[in-house]
Design an enzyme around this catalytic site. Structure first.
Site, PDB file in Angstrom:
ATOM      1  N   ARG A 115      10.881   4.165   3.944  1.00 54.85           N
ATOM      2  CA  ARG A 115      10.468   3.199   4.979  1.00 54.85           C
ATOM      3  C   ARG A 115      11.698   2.426   5.394  1.00 54.85           C
ATOM      4  O   ARG A 115      12.509   2.021   4.555  1.00 54.85           O
ATOM      5  CB  ARG A 115       9.415   2.246   4.413  1.00 54.85           C
ATOM      6  CG  ARG A 115       9.177   1.047   5.322  1.00 54.85           C
ATOM      7  CD  ARG A 115       7.982   0.250   4.935  1.00 54.85           C
ATOM      8  NE  ARG A 115       6.756   0.994   5.200  1.00 54.85           N
ATOM      9  CZ  ARG A 115       5.543   0.445   5.196  1.00 54.85           C
ATOM     10  NH1 ARG A 115       5.393  -0.841   4.946  1.00 54.85           N
ATOM     11  NH2 ARG A 115       4.473   1.171   5.448  1.00 54.85           N
TER      12      ARG A 115
ATOM     13  N   HIS B 239       4.238   6.234  11.761  1.00 55.11           N
ATOM     14  CA  HIS B 239       3.818   6.060  10.365  1.00 55.11           C
ATOM     15  C   HIS B 239       2.875   7.218  10.017  1.00 55.11           C
ATOM     16  O   HIS B 239       1.672   7.039   9.858  1.00 55.11           O
ATOM     17  CB  HIS B 239       3.128   4.702  10.212  1.00 55.11           C
ATOM     18  CG  HIS B 239       2.925   4.238   8.807  1.00 55.11           C
ATOM     19  ND1 HIS B 239       3.085   5.052   7.708  1.00 55.11           N
ATOM     20  CD2 HIS B 239       2.564   3.025   8.317  1.00 55.11           C
ATOM     21  CE1 HIS B 239       2.837   4.348   6.611  1.00 55.11           C
ATOM     22  NE2 HIS B 239       2.509   3.121   6.958  1.00 55.11           N
TER      23      HIS B 239
ATOM     24  N   ARG C  84       0.799  -1.219   0.000  1.00 58.64           N
ATOM     25  CA  ARG C  84       0.000   0.000   0.000  1.00 58.64           C
ATOM     26  C   ARG C  84       0.835   1.274   0.000  1.00 58.64           C
ATOM     27  O   ARG C  84       0.657   2.145  -0.835  1.00 58.64           O
ATOM     28  CB  ARG C  84      -0.841   0.082   1.287  1.00 58.64           C
ATOM     29  CG  ARG C  84      -2.275  -0.192   1.159  1.00 58.64           C
ATOM     30  CD  ARG C  84      -2.721  -0.758   2.469  1.00 58.64           C
ATOM     31  NE  ARG C  84      -1.855  -1.877   2.808  1.00 58.64           N
ATOM     32  CZ  ARG C  84      -2.038  -3.090   2.333  1.00 58.64           C
ATOM     33  NH1 ARG C  84      -3.041  -3.359   1.575  1.00 58.64           N
ATOM     34  NH2 ARG C  84      -1.211  -4.067   2.637  1.00 58.64           N
TER      35      ARG C  84
END
Ligand code: NCD
Length: 304
Positions: free
Chosen positions: A101, A129, A51
């Site tokens: 990330r 996040h 995602r």
């Protein structure tokens, strides 16, 4: 250089503005389709993602920009021993903005201190996040129409679940918020989040192991996956992974207008039968994430 490493790097007013932008993008996508023409986003993903990475990429393409990057640490020079600081300096020569990330908490922060372009934290270990939180906030706004006076239940892995930590930080800035923290003993919200966010702001919260008991009170239920990749042993993961499974029977005592959220990927936490319930919002969250990432990329590039 403006980076977004933590959700509180954005003020509530800035988040309101980004929500306005996202809603305008939804209504007038063509108006935005060339706004990032000639700009490049670098997606540096040292940890698996479907995602978040594809959402960033789709967001940049829908703004007319381009994307470069890698989707696993093994295909980057990290395998040769390059530091995050050096990678950030190098990528600053190729791109206009970075989404990173990393499995290590703080890595995107280190990148932001060494890059000469904005860095967006796309998830750092079990820490934060913020762009998932932007997706969550647009979802809450579109479903509930407000951020005040909500009782929000977080259920599952509250210890390693970085999406939980960031959303708690964001929601703690509104009034009339109450949190119900539902988890096994071993996966309770870390004490640093309780102390620095909940206690520091006098936010009422309850800790419980029972989803059934909490259910009738909730306006929002945020389900999470047990984060097996952050466990130290397989045995504990196997014992805890199915601690909570939301099904239609458990929803029988829930409010009519409950908003059921999950950052995804789902493993077993929500029975697929719940997907057809009008209260299920987790696939809407995915779409909302793309619009908020578009709003964030636009904002950071305009300010750069
Ligand atoms: C979350 C994450 O990576 O922290 N996924 C996502 O970005 N939507 C949640 C998870 O992996 O469980």
């Amino acid at each position: 250089m403006r980076s977004v490493i933590d959700i509180i790097d954005l003020t509530p007013e800035e988040i309101d503005d980004m929500i306005k932008t996202a809603c305008d993008i939804i209504d007038n996508p063509l108006k935005y389709s060339e706004m990032c023409k000639g700009k490049k986003l670098a997606t540096l993903f040292f940890e698996p993602s479907t995602r978040t990475r594809l959402s960033f990429e789709a967001a940049m393409y829908e703004l007319g920009g381009n994307v470069i990057g890698f989707s696993e640490a093994s295909s980057s020079s990290a395998t040769k021993g390059e530091s995050v600081a050096d990678t950030a300096k190098v990528i600053s020569c190729y791109a206009d903005i970075i989404a990173m990330r990393h499995p290590k908490e703080g890595a995107p922060y280190v990148a932001s201190k060494n890059a000469t372009i904005p860095v967006i934290n796309a998830g750092d270990g079990g820490h934060n996040h913020p762009t998932q939180t932007l997706a969550d906030l647009l979802t809450i706004y579109r479903e509930k129409g407000r951020f005040d006076n909500l009782t929000i239940g977080f259920c599952g892995d509250l210890k390693f679940g970085r999406t939980v930590h960031s959303l708690i930080n964001a929601m703690a800035r509104y009034t009339g918020i109450k949190f119900i923290l539902i988890s096994p003993e071993e996966l309770k919200l870390p004490s640093y989040v309780k102390k620095n966010v909940l206690m520091a702001n006098n936010i009422p919260y309850v800790q419980t192991t029972s989803l059934e008991e909490a259910m009738p009170e909730l306006d929002v239920l945020y389900m999470t996956r047990v984060q097996g990749e952050r466990f130290f042993n397989e045995e504990d993961y196997l014992r805890l992974r199915d601690s909570y499974i939301l099904d239609l029977q458990k929803l029988s005592t829930a409010k009519e207008d409950l908003c059921i959220m999950h950052p995804l990927p789902r493993v077993n936490e929500i029975s697929v039968a719940v997907d057809n319930d009008p209260r299920a919002c987790y696939f809407k969250q995915v779409l909302n994430g793309k619009y908020m990432r578009m709003a964030l990329i636009l904002k950071l590039l305009q300010e750069a």
